[in-house]
Design a protein around this motif. Structure first.
Motif, PDB file in Angstrom:
ATOM      1  N   LYS A 229      34.014  25.717  26.174  1.00  0.00           N
ATOM      2  CA  LYS A 229      34.215  27.034  26.780  1.00  0.00           C
ATOM      3  C   LYS A 229      34.944  26.925  28.115  1.00  0.00           C
ATOM      4  O   LYS A 229      35.641  27.855  28.526  1.00  0.00           O
ATOM      5  CB  LYS A 229      32.878  27.749  26.965  1.00  0.00           C
TER       6      LYS A 229
ATOM      7  N   LEU B  88      32.705  33.471  25.406  1.00  0.00           N
ATOM      8  CA  LEU B  88      31.521  32.616  25.542  1.00  0.00           C
ATOM      9  C   LEU B  88      30.651  32.638  24.296  1.00  0.00           C
ATOM     10  O   LEU B  88      30.100  31.618  23.889  1.00  0.00           O
ATOM     11  CB  LEU B  88      30.699  33.055  26.748  1.00  0.00           C
TER      12      LEU B  88
ATOM     13  N   ARG C  41      38.453  26.918  27.236  1.00  0.00           N
ATOM     14  CA  ARG C  41      38.859  28.245  26.767  1.00  0.00           C
ATOM     15  C   ARG C  41      39.007  29.234  27.922  1.00  0.00           C
ATOM     16  O   ARG C  41      39.857  30.125  27.884  1.00  0.00           O
ATOM     17  CB  ARG C  41      37.861  28.767  25.736  1.00  0.00           C
TER      18      ARG C  41
END
Length: 218
Positions: free
Chosen positions: A130, A80, A133
């Motif tokens: 994110k 993050l 991800r």
């Protein structure tokens, strides 16, 4: 194609206290031991691991497997990097068609598909990249699709404390395509619904209508 809804109290959680924020620890095994294991497999298949085409295969296989399971060495905190922001909005945020590449824990064969992720903020939002991800981190592990779906949802729930989270994963399992029943047209859909997506049929239907399409590999 099946559609399975995972409720919070039904999730098969590998990490117990805080499943989204911890990673699995592995026993120490040297790379040389891993290469020797691949060499043994080649011998068991009746191959000659010393012939030209296979001479470097143990090294390549180990390198590939380490990359494909690199999610074990990642944490959400590092991933993050502070990309959670305060924002006064309560409208659905949807990121769809996130490419998924994972590995089946039963046969160590590829799982190929896509992920759709939505959440309803409650004062906090996350950088859009994110979300992809997070999917990638959990995808790069030996997985069951049901667990992968729940882990993504639980991660966002823990990080943002939103009003709701919805995750839909659509994937083709090569262990079904290439072996066993050998059904290349079979796709598996799994969903994990939290908060308003689980409790409100209208909100759930809005999410499902936004992500409906015929799954296919690009």
């Amino acid at each position: 194609m099946t559609l399975a809804h995972s409720k919070p109290n039904q999730v098969n959680r590998i990490d117990h206290k805080l499943p989204s924020l911890t990673t699995t620890k592995h026993p120490a095994v040297s790379e040389e031991e891993m290469r020797q294991a691949v060499r043994t497999l080649l011998l068991g298949l009746g191959e000659d691991p010393d012939r030209e085409g296979l001479k470097d295969t143990p090294k390549r296989v180990v390198k590939a497997l380490k990359f494909l399971t690199s999610g074990y060495n990642q944490s959400l905190e590092e991933l993050l990097n502070g990309a959670v922001f305060h924002e006064d909005t309560n409208e659905m945020v949807l990121v769809r068609d996130i490419d998924l590449f994972s590995s089946c824990e039963h046969h160590i064969l590829p799982i190929l598909g896509r992920v759709h992720v939505a959440y309803i903020p409650d004062g906090k939002v996350i950088g859009l990249s994110k979300i992809a991800r997070i999917c990638e981190m959990y995808g790069r592990r030996l997985q069951a699709q049901e667990r992968l779906t729940a882990q993504i949802a639980d991660a966002l729930q823990e990080l943002l404390k939103p009003k709701g989270v919805a995750v839909l994963v659509e994937a083709s399992h090569l262990c079904v395509v290439m072996r066993g029943v050998q059904k290349p047209g079979a796709w598996t859909s799994t969903s994990a619904l939290r908060g308003e997506f689980a409790n409100d049929a209208k909100t759930r239907q809005e999410f499902m209508s936004l992500v409906q399409h015929n799954p296919r590999l690009r």
